[in-house]
Motif scaffolding. Sequence first.
Motif, short mmCIF file in Angstrom:
data_model
loop_
_atom_site.label_atom_id
_atom_site.label_comp_id
_atom_site.label_asym_id
_atom_site.label_seq_id
_atom_site.Cartn_x
_atom_site.Cartn_y
_atom_site.Cartn_z
N ASP A 32 -7.77 -20.57 2.37
CA ASP A 32 -8.68 -20.47 1.22
C ASP A 32 -9.58 -19.26 1.32
N GLN A 33 -9.92 -18.88 2.55
CA GLN A 33 -10.86 -17.77 2.73
C GLN A 33 -10.19 -16.39 2.65
N HIS A 34 -8.85 -16.34 2.77
CA HIS A 34 -8.22 -15.03 2.96
C HIS A 34 -7.02 -14.77 2.05
N VAL A 35 -6.99 -15.42 0.90
CA VAL A 35 -5.98 -15.09 -0.09
C VAL A 35 -6.44 -13.87 -0.88
N ASP A 36 -5.59 -12.85 -0.91
CA ASP A 36 -5.90 -11.61 -1.63
C ASP A 36 -4.74 -11.32 -2.58
N GLY A 37 -4.93 -11.72 -3.85
CA GLY A 37 -3.84 -11.56 -4.81
C GLY A 37 -2.69 -12.48 -4.43
N ARG A 38 -1.54 -11.89 -4.13
CA ARG A 38 -0.36 -12.67 -3.73
C ARG A 38 -0.12 -12.60 -2.23
N ARG A 39 -1.18 -12.27 -1.49
CA ARG A 39 -1.04 -12.17 -0.05
C ARG A 39 -2.03 -13.10 0.65
N LEU A 40 -1.59 -13.69 1.74
CA LEU A 40 -2.47 -14.41 2.64
C LEU A 40 -2.62 -13.53 3.87
N ASP A 41 -3.74 -12.81 3.92
CA ASP A 41 -3.92 -11.78 4.93
C ASP A 41 -4.81 -12.27 6.08
N ASP A 44 -6.11 -9.62 10.56
CA ASP A 44 -7.27 -9.14 11.31
C ASP A 44 -7.89 -10.23 12.18
N LEU A 71 3.06 -16.94 -1.20
CA LEU A 71 2.22 -15.82 -0.79
C LEU A 71 2.90 -15.05 0.34
#
Length: 304
Positions: A32-41, A44, A71
């Motif tokens: 939930d904290q690190h979805v960026d568009g269609r990516r789960l990044d 880091d 994702l």
Amino acid sequence: MPLDLFPDLVCQRVFLGWDSPFLPAAAHYLADQHVDGRRLDLSDWMLTLPSTQSAHRLGELVYALAEEQKLELLAPKILTVGDLAETLYRPQKPIAIEFEQTLAWSRVLRSQDPESLRPLLPILPDPETLGPWLELAGTLRRLGTDLATHEVTFADVLAVSETDAERQRWQLLDRLSSQYLAELSRAGLSDQHHQRRRAISRNEIRSSKRIALVGTSDLNESVAKVVAEVDRDLISLIAAPQRQESAFDWLGRLRSEAFAEYQLPLIDQQLLPAGDISDQAAAVSEVVSDFRSRFETGEITVGT
């Protein structure tokens, strides 16, 4: 210096509750904290868990969440607490494995004047028989490691020893410990706890990734002191509700005294009489068998 003297803001504590399975809750929180568009990044992040099994399972859950939501997953680094400290600094020499440490202790012991070892062991093993010396060496290795995980040295124990016999014993162990480190060094190896202290004293602790401590409520003092030196984002995911925050320190480690008198909200019908360990195991087996008729295996947790 006790780690509790560090400000709580050094580590963000996240309380995920204990009313549902912890690892799925941790995976959902991270996603939930690190979805960026269609990516789960999560590339880091370095996720640290208590065991290999839990680390593997969290990886599976994160991957499944990414697939379920279609994702692209940029995976985190996932490791166990036992591997964490040595990823945060570069040891001066390779860390000796347990067997190598035991051999080093054995060589040190067998090189001593027998009379000098009397405070440690009144009756010494046969000098020509290796087995008993290795057994004694293994005992000293375990003793040193156990103390070191609590950030205590032989010299620290010597400083608070009360009797002459105790002081002689711990003074001898302190001297032998220095020779043990020298023996490892001659073999091109090093002791991990000594290397951790060295790295901290030289300000060599670094992390290329942010660190998430996931359910590491029993993180030992040695690893905690290394983690305290990291100048990166640090969060601790805790398997307890927010109302229990006073029971955990700034790193999400359990304060044992907070739970020493904790009363579980049990009713008499939930208590089963059992005698020794065999009776207790049989009682647990019966309860789990009963639960299996009503719940999936993944919905059953056995606590000890």
